[in-house]
Design an enzyme around this catalytic site. Structure first.
Site, short mmCIF file in Angstrom:
data_model
loop_
_atom_site.label_atom_id
_atom_site.label_comp_id
_atom_site.label_asym_id
_atom_site.label_seq_id
_atom_site.Cartn_x
_atom_site.Cartn_y
_atom_site.Cartn_z
N SER A 156 34.27 75.17 53.84
CA SER A 156 33.06 75.87 53.38
C SER A 156 32.12 76.21 54.53
O SER A 156 31.28 77.11 54.41
CB SER A 156 32.32 75.03 52.34
OG SER A 156 31.91 73.79 52.88
N GLY A 212 36.03 74.00 59.92
CA GLY A 212 37.03 74.45 58.94
C GLY A 212 36.95 75.94 58.68
O GLY A 212 37.98 76.63 58.64
N LEU A 236 47.53 74.82 55.44
CA LEU A 236 46.50 74.35 54.51
C LEU A 236 45.43 73.62 55.31
O LEU A 236 45.74 72.70 56.08
CB LEU A 236 47.10 73.41 53.45
CG LEU A 236 46.13 73.03 52.31
CD1 LEU A 236 46.89 72.81 51.00
CD2 LEU A 236 45.31 71.77 52.64
N TYR A 260 30.67 55.79 60.98
CA TYR A 260 31.40 57.02 61.28
C TYR A 260 32.48 56.74 62.33
O TYR A 260 33.63 57.17 62.19
CB TYR A 260 30.43 58.09 61.79
CG TYR A 260 31.12 59.40 62.16
CD1 TYR A 260 31.51 60.29 61.17
CD2 TYR A 260 31.38 59.71 63.49
CE1 TYR A 260 32.15 61.47 61.50
CE2 TYR A 260 32.02 60.89 63.83
CZ TYR A 260 32.40 61.77 62.83
OH TYR A 260 33.04 62.94 63.17
N GLY A 313 31.30 75.34 59.19
CA GLY A 313 31.65 74.65 60.42
C GLY A 313 33.03 74.91 60.96
O GLY A 313 33.54 76.04 60.96
#
Length: 318
Positions: free
Chosen positions: A12, A16, A7, A154, A14
């Site tokens: 959506s 991933g 998983l 960040y 880049g």
């Protein structure tokens, strides 16, 4: 051997997306990929890249790492809630002077980058413990090891992730569960491009003129040069991640960009922090011209190395 259920969050675009497709297209068919994203309206790029693997070795599902019910619903939809490998990739960025950022915006970064990881691990860990097996992978950053100017929030979110996983890994090993942090440097993605585009058009009137100038005319300029010279692609990070996942004994930490290893080692060379602070101060404010010359040289060397690799590949096909 049955394929492992993987998983992945934040698929959506880049890293991933590249990782989901790479694992789904594995020639040995070792993986069944569940690629998730917050907004299924953005699944078009992934569907196109997945090609014939779609609905075979790759499925796309909705999951928002900031919504516990969304996480539970997605995981409950998996047969027996069986996840062999969890890859925490979903993330958001934030750069700029902290005077120009609201506390709510800062909380938003922590909600996704840190608590999103915690929520996912909290949900899958009990099942992995019961099975006495599993692999938890987190796409972290070199900024989880070393702070960078104007990346304060960040960096804080990635430091939090690193500390959380460093604490968790000892307990996890007792249950035969591996934890791995993937630590890229700059990666050229839509994610990064949008962060920097937003920064270039933002209002910095709430900070002093010197800081605003430092950010827009020094930091943003240097960042562009760094990304151009040292930036990796999402496919590069996917390749590194797959090597970690495929290892007989996966490492806890894995840096994908060798150029950043000396930078992250500075604080260990001098525990007082003086060496690190002095080095970065001089690099930014005293030797910026030398930095740019070095980056240009590195860019040329990397381009030549890439051409050489392409030539070797062409020869191997003959």
């Amino acid at each position: 051997m049955a394929p492992k259920t993987v998983l992945i969050t934040g698929c959506s675009s880049g890293i991933g997306l590249a990782l989901a497709v790479k694992m789904a297209q594995d020639k040995q068919k070792r993986f069944k990929v569940i690629a998730t994203m917050r907004n299924l309206g953005k699944r078009g790029c992934l569907e196109a890249a997945a090609g014939v693997t779609l609905h075979k070795t790759l499925e796309i599902r909705q999951l928002d790492v900031c919504d516990e019910q969304s996480i539970i619903s997605c995981i409950n939809s998996i047969p027996n809630r069986h996840i062999d490998i969890l890859i925490n990739n979903a993330g958001v960025g934030m750069i700029g002077p902290i005077e120009c950022q609201t506390i709510e915006e800062m909380k938003g970064v922590m909600e996704t980058n840190f608590f999103g990881v915690v929520r996912m691990i909290k949900e899958v860990l009990p099942d992995m413990k019961r099975r006495q097996s599993g692999h938890i992978v987190v796409i972290s950053s070199v900024m989880g090891l070393q702070g960078i100017m104007f990346n304060d929030i960040y960096t804080a979110s990635k430091f939090a992730v690193e500390g959380f996983c460093e604490s968790l890994v000892i307990q996890a090993l007792k249950f035969n569960i591996f934890v791995s942090l993937i630590e890229p440097g700059p990666v050229v993605t839509e994610f990064e491009t949008k962060v920097y585009e937003d920064a270039e058009n933002a209002d910095y009137s709430t900070t002093d003129p010197e800081t605003a100038d430092m950010f827009t005319n020094l930091y943003l300029k240097n960042s562009k040069a760094i990304f151009s010279s040292l930036g990796q692609t999402p496919s590069d990070i996917a390749e590194h991640t797959l090597r970690v996942i495929s290892a007989a004994k996966p490492p806890f930490r894995h840096q994908t960009n060798a150029f950043y290893t000396p930078m992250t080692a500075l604080k260990h060379a001098d525990p007082t922090g003086a060496l690190m602070a002095d080095t970065f101060y001089k690099m930014v404010f005293k030797y910026d011209m030398l930095l740019h010359i070095s980056l240009k040289a590195i860019k040329v060397i990397r381009w030549q190395a890439q051409k050489m690799r392409q030539g070797v590949k062409m020869l191997s096909f003959r």
